[in-house]
Motif scaffolding. Structure first.
Motif, PDB file in Angstrom:
ATOM      1  N   UNK A   1     -21.403 -18.216  14.278  1.00  0.00           N
ATOM      2  CA  UNK A   1     -22.787 -18.802  14.317  1.00  0.00           C
ATOM      3  C   UNK A   1     -22.614 -20.243  14.380  1.00  0.00           C
ATOM      4  N   UNK A   2     -23.242 -20.687  15.231  1.00  0.00           N
ATOM      5  CA  UNK A   2     -23.263 -22.289  15.467  1.00  0.00           C
ATOM      6  C   UNK A   2     -24.632 -22.776  14.772  1.00  0.00           C
ATOM      7  N   UNK A   3     -24.578 -23.517  13.914  1.00  0.00           N
ATOM      8  CA  UNK A   3     -25.849 -23.825  13.122  1.00  0.00           C
ATOM      9  C   UNK A   3     -26.224 -25.320  13.555  1.00  0.00           C
ATOM     10  N   UNK A   4     -27.253 -25.758  14.188  1.00  0.00           N
ATOM     11  CA  UNK A   4     -27.736 -26.964  14.665  1.00  0.00           C
ATOM     12  C   UNK A   4     -27.920 -27.999  13.358  1.00  0.00           C
ATOM     13  N   UNK A   5     -27.494 -29.090  13.354  1.00  0.00           N
ATOM     14  CA  UNK A   5     -27.813 -29.872  12.030  1.00  0.00           C
ATOM     15  C   UNK A   5     -29.414 -30.435  12.106  1.00  0.00           C
ATOM     16  N   UNK A   6     -29.852 -30.968  11.084  1.00  0.00           N
ATOM     17  CA  UNK A   6     -31.092 -31.315  10.945  1.00  0.00           C
ATOM     18  C   UNK A   6     -30.942 -32.900  10.467  1.00  0.00           C
ATOM     19  N   UNK A   7     -31.573 -33.852  11.540  1.00  0.00           N
ATOM     20  CA  UNK A   7     -31.655 -35.263  11.322  1.00  0.00           C
ATOM     21  C   UNK A   7     -30.819 -36.073  12.027  1.00  0.00           C
ATOM     22  N   UNK A   8     -31.089 -37.409  11.963  1.00  0.00           N
ATOM     23  CA  UNK A   8     -30.356 -38.470  13.022  1.00  0.00           C
ATOM     24  C   UNK A   8     -30.033 -39.419  12.093  1.00  0.00           C
ATOM     25  N   UNK A   9     -28.524 -39.659  12.031  1.00  0.00           N
ATOM     26  CA  UNK A   9     -27.786 -40.716  11.030  1.00  0.00           C
ATOM     27  C   UNK A   9     -28.405 -42.138  11.514  1.00  0.00           C
ATOM     28  N   UNK A  10     -28.902 -42.761  10.449  1.00  0.00           N
ATOM     29  CA  UNK A  10     -29.434 -43.856  10.564  1.00  0.00           C
ATOM     30  C   UNK A  10     -30.936 -44.097  10.916  1.00  0.00           C
ATOM     31  N   UNK A  11     -31.661 -43.083  10.908  1.00  0.00           N
ATOM     32  CA  UNK A  11     -33.113 -42.886  11.198  1.00  0.00           C
ATOM     33  C   UNK A  11     -33.767 -42.593   9.937  1.00  0.00           C
ATOM     34  N   UNK A  12     -34.599 -43.318   9.199  1.00  0.00           N
ATOM     35  CA  UNK A  12     -35.141 -43.096   7.959  1.00  0.00           C
ATOM     36  C   UNK A  12     -36.058 -41.806   8.171  1.00  0.00           C
TER      37      UNK A  12
ATOM     38  N   UNK B   1     -30.481 -33.835   6.731  1.00  0.00           N
ATOM     39  CA  UNK B   1     -30.685 -32.660   5.776  1.00  0.00           C
ATOM     40  C   UNK B   1     -29.569 -31.719   5.962  1.00  0.00           C
ATOM     41  N   UNK B   2     -28.987 -31.788   7.041  1.00  0.00           N
ATOM     42  CA  UNK B   2     -27.968 -30.776   7.094  1.00  0.00           C
ATOM     43  C   UNK B   2     -26.875 -31.061   8.383  1.00  0.00           C
ATOM     44  N   UNK B   3     -25.501 -30.759   8.407  1.00  0.00           N
ATOM     45  CA  UNK B   3     -24.594 -31.328   9.265  1.00  0.00           C
ATOM     46  C   UNK B   3     -24.600 -29.922  10.416  1.00  0.00           C
ATOM     47  N   UNK B   4     -24.001 -30.337  11.502  1.00  0.00           N
ATOM     48  CA  UNK B   4     -23.660 -29.178  12.408  1.00  0.00           C
ATOM     49  C   UNK B   4     -22.514 -28.351  12.129  1.00  0.00           C
ATOM     50  N   UNK B   5     -22.783 -27.183  11.860  1.00  0.00           N
ATOM     51  CA  UNK B   5     -21.692 -26.281  11.226  1.00  0.00           C
ATOM     52  C   UNK B   5     -21.541 -25.060  11.846  1.00  0.00           C
ATOM     53  N   UNK B   6     -20.378 -24.640  12.058  1.00  0.00           N
ATOM     54  CA  UNK B   6     -19.969 -23.385  12.536  1.00  0.00           C
ATOM     55  C   UNK B   6     -19.562 -22.240  11.332  1.00  0.00           C
ATOM     56  N   UNK B   7     -20.264 -21.338  11.419  1.00  0.00           N
ATOM     57  CA  UNK B   7     -20.089 -20.309  10.446  1.00  0.00           C
ATOM     58  C   UNK B   7     -19.179 -18.919  10.789  1.00  0.00           C
ATOM     59  N   UNK B   8     -18.420 -18.569   9.962  1.00  0.00           N
ATOM     60  CA  UNK B   8     -17.601 -17.214  10.370  1.00  0.00           C
ATOM     61  C   UNK B   8     -18.277 -16.550   9.440  1.00  0.00           C
ATOM     62  N   UNK B   9     -18.857 -15.201  10.053  1.00  0.00           N
ATOM     63  CA  UNK B   9     -19.575 -14.107   9.416  1.00  0.00           C
ATOM     64  C   UNK B   9     -18.932 -12.958   9.384  1.00  0.00           C
ATOM     65  N   UNK B  10     -18.736 -11.997   8.446  1.00  0.00           N
ATOM     66  CA  UNK B  10     -18.327 -10.680   8.560  1.00  0.00           C
ATOM     67  C   UNK B  10     -19.307  -9.888   9.294  1.00  0.00           C
TER      68      UNK B  10
END
Length: 776
Positions: free
Chosen positions: A567-578, A583-592
């Motif tokens: 599962x590809x989870x989209x990150x939340x937020x923009x670096x440098x934009x107050x 609030x989260x990075x873009x992450x890839x999750x391996x699930x059972x």
């Protein structure tokens, strides 16, 4: 589930029957006989009201279509546009191609309309304020589109109806209260009443009579707020007093109230009553005792029976509809079945769970091909539920129809086998998908086209609630696909969907969980000193709920060759934009296979440093590598990335994808959505703009080939299919977010859109089978 021959013929009707019967998907269900099993209503066209302003709908001025009537020959629609203070006319000589006929100013706010002979009768609110209430009935020549005469009403009108014999017109004078005054509750003077117009002769000679409605209800007897009116063949008007939770019957000949009674209350079981605090999850487990019906729309369907849409207002709203005898006895109440139907088809507006749920706004009745039908419009879920009324006191669910956002007026036109619904919400400035419209449906010998996905029941007899379908992947064989919901539901799930049946059957939900603390373990890799707006351990902790479920933003899903899912989870937020802290990075999750997080893959730090709020959108595994699509370009870059992660070497490479130019008249942006592996390093991607309705321009499938492409290179792409024509075939406003793409083992390509959890969205979800694509 064992399906009878009738169930197979009725198709979508089965979903409501399951709900009503309380059975589970695996249990045999006795399906009642339904008249005309091979005939259904299907959407024929959608007339966007903005096309009255300009054929291309490029004007952002808000419009509305609230109540709709039809000329007696069935060829011209007349609708009220309260926002613009006008009525509009539409030619439906060819109902599949409605044409704008122009507008006419009303000198006030039109609230309702009916037709008598060659005239449209428009109720118009001219009140200065809530206390100094006034209004008029404007008589309009439909053919000439000119005002014939105006009849003063003395108060603020809200609903108008004419008798079948043409002798009477009944106008509800609501004199609505000021909801910002005190706690917004009645009593607030002046009280409302009913005006009878004796409509024999030339309109200029018509006279009015007033029927007092004060003193009838137990609730707020000194402040009647009548809401809606319908007239039967005996010239008896039924009037709903919504805030008073009361119903009155008025003999129009004598002008007397012949009977009145409370609308009563309902105890609702297995409904969702909670929206806040989040995470928002549709949980059909709660009970609401003695909920006042507070009906809005009402319609007679015989001389002695009528139906109400129990929208609610102050402290009521029973989330369904009721059938009353004229003596006030209740012979049928929908209970929780409409709420369950809406959850089953992905239309639950969870932000309204703590209020009045789907809010049935209106009802209409019509006899088509010898069969009586009741139509119930849900304002918050933007659907019309259709019921076969052939069995006395026992409406049988027939089908559900999608509508543009917030249907208000509903009109049956049996003489032309048409059904019309007016949807009032319009906000192009905020979202291009929100355009006010007239929805035109036809009764035809064809299967029901909607819904395209419906869920089975859980063990407790309630449907699996779902929405916000953001990603899609096909099983390695057969016709099963897996979908995933996004961040709107902060308790994410994977859905198993059987596409071999129509509508496709969402037969299993897999909740994503983190019992092994894999998300918390990421905290050790975070830098010790960081910007206050950066992603930190507190943000990581917020990604996990107390029950172990997770608050991710799954936008892409793929099968894992080793079993389970990526599962590809989209990150939340923009670096440098107050204003939009990360609030989260873009992450890839391996699930059972049962949704347990087994591993997490992060982007390189230098790539994370460029994060924009438009990140991971799709993921595919192929040949020992994961390929992820970024939606839009990140900081300092002009094109979005295609990321390639080598599962063995645990290294990343990135290419850049050349997007189409923005061509929508409403501007916006173009970006990527899902990505699907085709084999031999070839992939199919969705490229789309963020526009819907008349503004949609880019909805395409492209093929890319990663063979021999160097790290940092720009890819080439080949157009496989422009799917805008496919989306237009739904005959509705084009959906914006086509976000899921899968190719079945037999080569058929499936496309699905994300309905945003029905948040400022009409909720339509279309799972389209595009057939076999030309991938050469």
């Amino acid at each position: 589930m064992k399906k009878s021959a009738i169930a197979l013929a009725v198709g979508v009707a089965l979903s409501g029957l399951l709900t009503a019967c309380g059975g589970s998907d695996d249990d045999p269900v006795d399906v009642p006989s339904v008249s005309n099993p091979g005939k259904f209503f299907n959407r024929l066209a959608t007339f966007a009201v903005c096309s009255q302003v300009g054929a291309s709908c490029e004007d952002s001025t808000p419009t509305a279509a609230e109540i709709v009537a039809v000329s007696e020959d069935g060829m011209t629609l007349v609708y009220t546009n309260s926002l613009k203070g006008e009525v509009g006319f539409v030619d439906i000589g060819d109902p599949a191609n409605p044409k704008a006929l122009g507008r006419l100013a009303m000198g006030g706010e039109p609230t309702s309309v009916t037709v008598l002979g060659s005239h449209a009768l428009v109720a118009v609110n001219t009140s200065q304020n809530f206390i100094n209430a006034s209004g008029k009935l404007v008589v309009v020549d439909i053919a000439k589109r000119t005002v014939v005469t105006e009849i003063q009403l003395g108060g603020q009108p809200d609903s108008v109806a004419r008798s079948m014999d043409g002798k009477y017109v009944a106008v509800v004078i609501e004199n609505e209260r000021d909801e910002s005054l005190g706690n917004g509750a009645p009593p607030q003077a002046p009280s409302g009443y009913l005006t009878i117009v004796d409509s024999v002769g030339a309109p200029a000679t018509w006279k009015t009579r007033v029927v007092e409605l004060k003193g009838l209800a137990t609730l707020f007897p000194e402040d009647a707020e009548p809401e809606y009116v319908s007239i039967n063949d005996d010239n008896v008007a039924v009037v709903t007093l919504q805030e008073n939770n009361h119903i009155a019957l008025v003999d129009l000949a004598s002008g007397k109230v012949t009977r009145h009674f409370s609308a009563g209350a309902v105890t609702l079981n297995q409904v969702d009553l909670t929206d806040a605090p989040r995470p928002n999850i549709v949980s059909l487990t709660q009970t609401q005792a003695n909920r006042l019906r507070e009906p809005d729309g009402v319609t007679w369907f015989s001389k002695t029976q009528f139906a109400t849409a129990n929208e609610g207002d102050l402290n009521g709203g029973s989330r369904g509809f009721t059938i009353f005898n004229s003596d006030g006895t209740v012979v049928y109440d929908a209970g929780n079945t409409l709420e369950h139907l809406i959850a089953r088809i992905g239309h639950t507006n969870d932000k309204r769970s703590d209020a009045k749920g789907n809010e049935p706004e209106n009802v209409a009745f019509g006899r088509f091909d010898g069969t009586d039908y009741l139509f119930v419009a849900s304002e918050r879920s933007s659907v019309l539920a259709v019921y076969d009324m052939g069995q006395k006191n026992q409406p049988m669910f027939k089908q559900v129809l999608p509508a543009a956002l917030a249907p208000e007026g509903v009109l049956a036109v049996p003489s032309r086998n048409l059904l019309i619904a007016a949807s009032e919400n319009d906000d192009r400035a905020t979202s291009s998908t929100l355009r006010s419209a007239l929805n035109i449906y036809q009764y035809q010998s064809a299967p029901a086209a909607y819904p395209t996905i419906q869920s089975v029941n859980r063990a407790d007899g309630t449907p699996i609630p779902w929405s916000a379908m953001s990603g899609l992947v096909a099983a390695t064989s057969g016709t099963v696909v897996y979908g995933v919901d996004d961040s709107f539901f902060r308790g994410n799930r994977i859905f198993e969907i059987d596409t071999s049946v129509k509508p496709a059957s969402l037969k299993r939900e897999i909740r994503i969980t983190d019992p092994n603390g894999k998300i918390a373990a990421l905290a050790a890799a975070l830098p010790a000193a960081k910007d206050a707006n950066a992603f930190d351990a507190t943000d990581l902790a917020a990604l996990v709920n107390p029950d172990g479920s997770v608050n991710l933003d799954p936008e892409g899903i793929s099968l894992a060759s080793a079993g389970g899912f990526w599962v590809a989870s989209e990150g939340n937020g923009t670096v440098g934009e107050a204003a939009r802290p990360v609030l989260s990075a873009n992450l890839v999750f391996k699930l059972s296979a049962i949704g347990v997080i087994e591993d997490i893959i992060e982007l390189p730090a230098d790539v994370n440093a460029k994060q924009q709020r438009f990140g991971f959108e799709g993921i595919a595994e192929s040949n020992g590598k994961l390929v992820v699509a970024f939606q839009r370009a990140w900081a300092g870059e002009s094109q979005p990335r295609i990321g390639v992660y080598d599962l063995a070497a645990k290294t990343w490479q990135f290419m850049f994808y050349p997007l189409d130019a923005v061509t929508s008249p409403n501007k916006g942006w173009v970006g990527l959505s899902d990505i699907t592996a085709l084999g031999n390093n070839r992939f199919l991607v969705i490229e789309r703009d963020n526009q819907g309705g008349p503004d949609a321009r880019v909805k395409k499938l492209y093929r890319i080939d990663l063979s021999g492409v160097a790290n940092g290179a720009t890819l080439s792409k080949t157009l496989v299919r422009d799917v805008l024509p496919d989306l237009r075939k739904t005959n509705g406003l084009v959906v914006e977010k086509i976000e899921g793409l899968a190719v079945l083992a037999n080569g058929d390509a499936l496309l699905v859109n994300d309905n945003d959890g029905v948040d400022d969205n009409n909720g339509e979800t279309w799972l389209l089978n595009l057939g076999k694509l030309n991938l050469n």
